[in-house]
Design a protein around this motif. Sequence first.
Motif, PDB file in Angstrom:
ATOM      1  N   HIS A   1       8.720  12.184   3.529  1.00 27.50           N
ATOM      2  CA  HIS A   1       8.213  12.600   4.857  1.00 27.50           C
ATOM      3  C   HIS A   1       9.358  12.911   5.815  1.00 27.50           C
ATOM      4  O   HIS A   1       9.197  12.756   7.023  1.00 27.50           O
ATOM      5  CB  HIS A   1       7.347  11.519   5.522  1.00 27.50           C
ATOM      6  N   THR A   2      10.522  13.293   5.300  1.00 27.74           N
ATOM      7  CA  THR A   2      11.676  13.547   6.165  1.00 27.74           C
ATOM      8  C   THR A   2      11.294  14.569   7.243  1.00 27.74           C
ATOM      9  O   THR A   2      10.823  15.664   6.937  1.00 27.74           O
ATOM     10  CB  THR A   2      12.857  14.064   5.319  1.00 27.74           C
ATOM     11  N   SER A   3      11.493  14.179   8.502  1.00 24.81           N
ATOM     12  CA  SER A   3      11.041  15.004   9.620  1.00 24.81           C
ATOM     13  C   SER A   3      12.167  15.258  10.616  1.00 24.81           C
ATOM     14  O   SER A   3      12.954  14.351  10.879  1.00 24.81           O
ATOM     15  CB  SER A   3       9.892  14.306  10.360  1.00 24.81           C
ATOM     16  N   PRO A   4      12.225  16.483  11.203  1.00 27.01           N
ATOM     17  CA  PRO A   4      11.378  17.626  10.878  1.00 27.01           C
ATOM     18  C   PRO A   4      11.624  18.113   9.444  1.00 27.01           C
ATOM     19  O   PRO A   4      12.717  17.960   8.911  1.00 27.01           O
ATOM     20  CB  PRO A   4      11.825  18.699  11.879  1.00 27.01           C
TER      21      PRO A   4
ATOM     22  N   ALA B   1       4.871  15.454   9.588  1.00 26.53           N
ATOM     23  CA  ALA B   1       4.387  14.214   8.970  1.00 26.53           C
ATOM     24  C   ALA B   1       4.566  13.027   9.925  1.00 26.53           C
ATOM     25  O   ALA B   1       3.810  12.065   9.876  1.00 26.53           O
ATOM     26  CB  ALA B   1       5.153  13.961   7.683  1.00 26.53           C
ATOM     27  N   ASP B   2       5.558  13.125  10.812  1.00 28.16           N
ATOM     28  CA  ASP B   2       5.850  11.994  11.695  1.00 28.16           C
ATOM     29  C   ASP B   2       4.736  11.735  12.706  1.00 28.16           C
ATOM     30  O   ASP B   2       4.677  10.663  13.302  1.00 28.16           O
ATOM     31  CB  ASP B   2       7.183  12.232  12.432  1.00 28.16           C
ATOM     32  N   THR B   3       3.846  12.699  12.903  1.00 33.39           N
ATOM     33  CA  THR B   3       2.711  12.464  13.807  1.00 33.39           C
ATOM     34  C   THR B   3       1.372  12.590  13.068  1.00 33.39           C
ATOM     35  O   THR B   3       0.323  12.661  13.704  1.00 33.39           O
ATOM     36  CB  THR B   3       2.726  13.416  15.023  1.00 33.39           C
ATOM     37  N   GLY B   4       1.392  12.632  11.745  1.00 33.87           N
ATOM     38  CA  GLY B   4       0.131  12.582  11.003  1.00 33.87           C
ATOM     39  C   GLY B   4      -0.275  13.870  10.328  1.00 33.87           C
ATOM     40  O   GLY B   4      -1.313  13.924   9.670  1.00 33.87           O
ATOM     41  N   ALA B   5       0.518  14.935  10.514  1.00 32.92           N
ATOM     42  CA  ALA B   5       0.254  16.212   9.828  1.00 32.92           C
ATOM     43  C   ALA B   5      -1.170  16.727  10.043  1.00 32.92           C
ATOM     44  O   ALA B   5      -1.780  17.306   9.149  1.00 32.92           O
ATOM     45  CB  ALA B   5       0.567  16.100   8.331  1.00 32.92           C
ATOM     46  N   ASP B   6      -1.693  16.494  11.235  1.00 27.62           N
ATOM     47  CA  ASP B   6      -3.003  17.056  11.584  1.00 27.62           C
ATOM     48  C   ASP B   6      -2.783  18.470  12.127  1.00 27.62           C
ATOM     49  O   ASP B   6      -1.647  18.860  12.423  1.00 27.62           O
ATOM     50  CB  ASP B   6      -3.668  16.188  12.659  1.00 27.62           C
ATOM     51  N   LEU B   7      -3.863  19.230  12.244  1.00 22.04           N
ATOM     52  CA  LEU B   7      -3.747  20.524  12.898  1.00 22.04           C
ATOM     53  C   LEU B   7      -3.719  20.257  14.404  1.00 22.04           C
ATOM     54  O   LEU B   7      -4.510  19.449  14.911  1.00 22.04           O
ATOM     55  CB  LEU B   7      -4.925  21.425  12.523  1.00 22.04           C
TER      56      LEU B   7
ATOM     57  N   GLY C   1       0.800  -1.229   0.000  1.00 24.08           N
ATOM     58  CA  GLY C   1       0.000   0.000   0.000  1.00 24.08           C
ATOM     59  C   GLY C   1       0.829   1.274   0.000  1.00 24.08           C
ATOM     60  O   GLY C   1       2.054   1.265   0.139  1.00 24.08           O
ATOM     61  N   SER C   2       0.110   2.363  -0.142  1.00 23.04           N
ATOM     62  CA  SER C   2       0.705   3.689  -0.290  1.00 23.04           C
ATOM     63  C   SER C   2       1.367   4.185   0.995  1.00 23.04           C
ATOM     64  O   SER C   2       0.879   3.938   2.100  1.00 23.04           O
ATOM     65  CB  SER C   2      -0.415   4.657  -0.684  1.00 23.04           C
ATOM     66  N   THR C   3       2.466   4.926   0.810  1.00 23.43           N
ATOM     67  CA  THR C   3       3.113   5.578   1.946  1.00 23.43           C
ATOM     68  C   THR C   3       2.189   6.625   2.583  1.00 23.43           C
ATOM     69  O   THR C   3       2.362   6.981   3.744  1.00 23.43           O
ATOM     70  CB  THR C   3       4.409   6.281   1.496  1.00 23.43           C
ATOM     71  N   ASN C   4       1.216   7.107   1.827  1.00 27.86           N
ATOM     72  CA  ASN C   4       0.290   8.088   2.404  1.00 27.86           C
ATOM     73  C   ASN C   4      -0.495   7.516   3.577  1.00 27.86           C
ATOM     74  O   ASN C   4      -0.935   8.250   4.464  1.00 27.86           O
ATOM     75  CB  ASN C   4      -0.689   8.578   1.339  1.00 27.86           C
ATOM     76  N   ALA C   5      -0.681   6.199   3.586  1.00 29.81           N
ATOM     77  CA  ALA C   5      -1.418   5.569   4.688  1.00 29.81           C
ATOM     78  C   ALA C   5      -0.718   5.819   6.020  1.00 29.81           C
ATOM     79  O   ALA C   5      -1.370   5.868   7.073  1.00 29.81           O
ATOM     80  CB  ALA C   5      -1.567   4.072   4.436  1.00 29.81           C
ATOM     81  N   VAL C   6       0.609   5.975   5.979  1.00 28.90           N
ATOM     82  CA  VAL C   6       1.349   6.222   7.231  1.00 28.90           C
ATOM     83  C   VAL C   6       0.799   7.487   7.887  1.00 28.90           C
ATOM     84  O   VAL C   6       0.436   7.491   9.078  1.00 28.90           O
ATOM     85  CB  VAL C   6       2.858   6.383   6.943  1.00 28.90           C
ATOM     86  N   ILE C   7       0.713   8.538   7.116  1.00 27.65           N
ATOM     87  CA  ILE C   7       0.267   9.829   7.648  1.00 27.65           C
ATOM     88  C   ILE C   7      -1.206   9.765   8.059  1.00 27.65           C
ATOM     89  O   ILE C   7      -1.586  10.227   9.137  1.00 27.65           O
ATOM     90  CB  ILE C   7       0.483  10.938   6.595  1.00 27.65           C
ATOM     91  N   HIS C   8      -2.023   9.161   7.211  1.00 27.83           N
ATOM     92  CA  HIS C   8      -3.460   9.151   7.496  1.00 27.83           C
ATOM     93  C   HIS C   8      -3.797   8.303   8.727  1.00 27.83           C
ATOM     94  O   HIS C   8      -4.628   8.698   9.554  1.00 27.83           O
ATOM     95  CB  HIS C   8      -4.241   8.652   6.285  1.00 27.83           C
ATOM     96  N   LEU C   9      -3.163   7.159   8.877  1.00 33.49           N
ATOM     97  CA  LEU C   9      -3.462   6.331  10.050  1.00 33.49           C
ATOM     98  C   LEU C   9      -2.988   7.007  11.346  1.00 33.49           C
ATOM     99  O   LEU C   9      -3.662   6.929  12.377  1.00 33.49           O
ATOM    100  CB  LEU C   9      -2.850   4.939   9.905  1.00 33.49           C
ATOM    101  N   LEU C  10      -1.827   7.665  11.268  1.00 31.10           N
ATOM    102  CA  LEU C  10      -1.352   8.395  12.450  1.00 31.10           C
ATOM    103  C   LEU C  10      -2.351   9.487  12.826  1.00 31.10           C
ATOM    104  O   LEU C  10      -2.644   9.709  14.010  1.00 31.10           O
ATOM    105  CB  LEU C  10       0.028   9.017  12.194  1.00 31.10           C
TER     106      LEU C  10
ATOM    107  N   TYR D   1       5.269  23.550   1.681  1.00 32.48           N
ATOM    108  CA  TYR D   1       4.766  23.656   0.304  1.00 32.48           C
ATOM    109  C   TYR D   1       3.836  24.839   0.118  1.00 32.48           C
ATOM    110  O   TYR D   1       4.003  25.552  -0.890  1.00 32.48           O
ATOM    111  CB  TYR D   1       4.100  22.325  -0.085  1.00 32.48           C
ATOM    112  N   PRO D   2       2.814  25.117   0.925  1.00 30.07           N
ATOM    113  CA  PRO D   2       2.364  24.370   2.081  1.00 30.07           C
ATOM    114  C   PRO D   2       1.392  23.260   1.682  1.00 30.07           C
ATOM    115  O   PRO D   2       0.762  23.359   0.636  1.00 30.07           O
ATOM    116  CB  PRO D   2       1.622  25.437   2.894  1.00 30.07           C
ATOM    117  N   GLY D   3       1.343  22.243   2.559  1.00 26.41           N
ATOM    118  CA  GLY D   3       0.381  21.183   2.355  1.00 26.41           C
ATOM    119  C   GLY D   3       0.986  19.825   2.028  1.00 26.41           C
ATOM    120  O   GLY D   3       0.277  18.853   1.927  1.00 26.41           O
ATOM    121  N   MET D   4       2.304  19.760   1.854  1.00 21.81           N
ATOM    122  CA  MET D   4       2.940  18.463   1.654  1.00 21.81           C
ATOM    123  C   MET D   4       2.459  17.781   0.369  1.00 21.81           C
ATOM    124  O   MET D   4       1.672  16.836   0.402  1.00 21.81           O
ATOM    125  CB  MET D   4       2.693  17.564   2.863  1.00 21.81           C
TER     126      MET D   4
END
Length: 580
Positions: free
Chosen positions: A491-494, A558-564, A276-285, A449-452
């Motif tokens: 997703h290199t963080s920070p 991104a390491d914690t899900g990029a939520d507000l 699956g997609s690497t995007n799932a990492v961010i969304h699940l977090l 970017y903003p917005g990754m």
Amino acid sequence: MTFTPAPWPRQLRSQHWYGGTSRDAIYHRGWMKNQGYPHDLFDGRPVIGILNTWSDLTPCNGHLRELAEKVKAGVWEAGGFPVEVPVFSASENTFRPTAMMFRNLAALAIEETMRGQPIDGAVLLVGCDKTTPSLLMAAASTDIPSIVVTGGPMLNGYFRGERVGSGTHLWKFSEAVKAGEMTQEEFLEAEASMSRSTGTCNTMGTASTMASMAEALGMALSGNAAIPAVDSRRRVMAQLSGRRIVQMVKDDLKPSDILTKPAFENAIRTNGAIGGSTNAVIHLLAIAGRVGVDLTLDDWDRCGRDVKTIVNLMPSGAYLMEEFFYAGGLPVVLKRLGEAGQLHKDALTVSGMTIWDEVRDVVNWNEDVILPADKPLTEQGGIAVLRGNLAPRGAVLKPSAASPHLLVHRGRAVVFEDIDDYKARIEDEALDIDETCVMVMKNCGPKGYPGMAEVGNMGLPPKVLRKGITDMVRISDARMSGTAYGTVVLHTSPEAAAGGPLAVVRDGDFIELDVPNRRLHLDIPDAELAARLAEWRPTHEVPTSGYAWLHQAHVEGADTGADLDFLKGCRGNPVGKDSH
Ligand code: FES
Ligand code: MG
């Protein structure tokens, strides 16, 4: 997992609007009656919000109004009261600067749509990439009983007899055009053959991945992820889900009952098995952050490490979602994980049964598409979480999409300060770069970017492509489309815009990537790195107002899900005051 259904009948939250004979009740009810609803519909039965991300500008979800009719039929049949509610549709293929910037805005708007209105249960009608996480995040924050219904993938694309995968072939064809192997006319012809039915991307891109995540988490009925958009069984799935949500409301089966740590671990392992997609990492977090489950990047590496990728779908493999469905779809994968001891079998699902009860008896109908355990696509599927002085809070790479010969690599950095710098110089024949170099791009993260944006799989320089080289190591704080591939560190963080070490990489530095040892290292002395960081000043764009400002000021890494930051957590659904 034992779940005890709540007693029924009892008073539901919609009765705070529709129950009784107060002036406010008459106000809420009376206006609804202008749509022709009989009085007895307001008698306390479950009001089901069908949260519909349909939009003409979200083509992947363009058929969801038809599907909503089937959901409604199911809700009526089960004795509920369906109300279709349009919600923010974060379209992947139209939103600028990137749909990801609007995932959180959608989640915010949808959370308040659910909480502020007489909704006892919700059907999350989703499809395109960001629509699935944004609605799941909202459901998790309100904890209102919810079930996911996905629009389903497009049928297979074919171009000159060959399968054409959404996205995946777009990247391939555009490289072929750059390398002079394909004409613009052929490119146009290919474009038309890529999207020949309604539905989401037909590869194991982010939409199919997130549909699979919803099913693996237990938030959708078994089999939901893979049914093609145009298959009649997709409509049956919608109707059955409409029936089911009514009982979920009566039982008070909430997202927090389903979205437990074991459920997330099941989803992470599933992501490995499907490639699956690497995007799932961010969304699940981010979803975990909403429901209050302590999920980290390390859980991704730990749970995914020994999972074999057995789903032979593009971008990592050969087939498309249509064939995945014919082979048996996600239930077969979940069964395989269970047989391998990699599934928490007692995790609860929206059906009220455990995940294992749902999948234990399914059959794999095509072992080319869902491979046998002894012939996986990749032994170590999953997502590799890299750390080192270049990524103190982590970076990710998808080994199944990478080139084996580049997984351990040391190369000279060629640095692009941002996406504009990359676009301005990548086709310059004088650019000092060859295939041994490491391409580095900064300022493409959540703030930067903003917005990754999904720009981490930067196209290679034409002079390298002309040699027949198709992959190089690339590193950025960006994301990558789930349909893309390559040895791409994401997703290199920070992120650079937050002053992470990525911000101070210079042309000519040497970078070491060592995926087996999960290491990403900038080969300069510690003192030099510290000195560079001390003199660093941000160069990214800073909006001064509007949502872009809010997003940039409050978005997490991104390491914690990029939520507000102010949206994390479950706020529940009581609202004490009425409007008049
Ligand atoms: Fe919408 Fe792929 S762009 S599903
Ligand atoms: Mg995408």
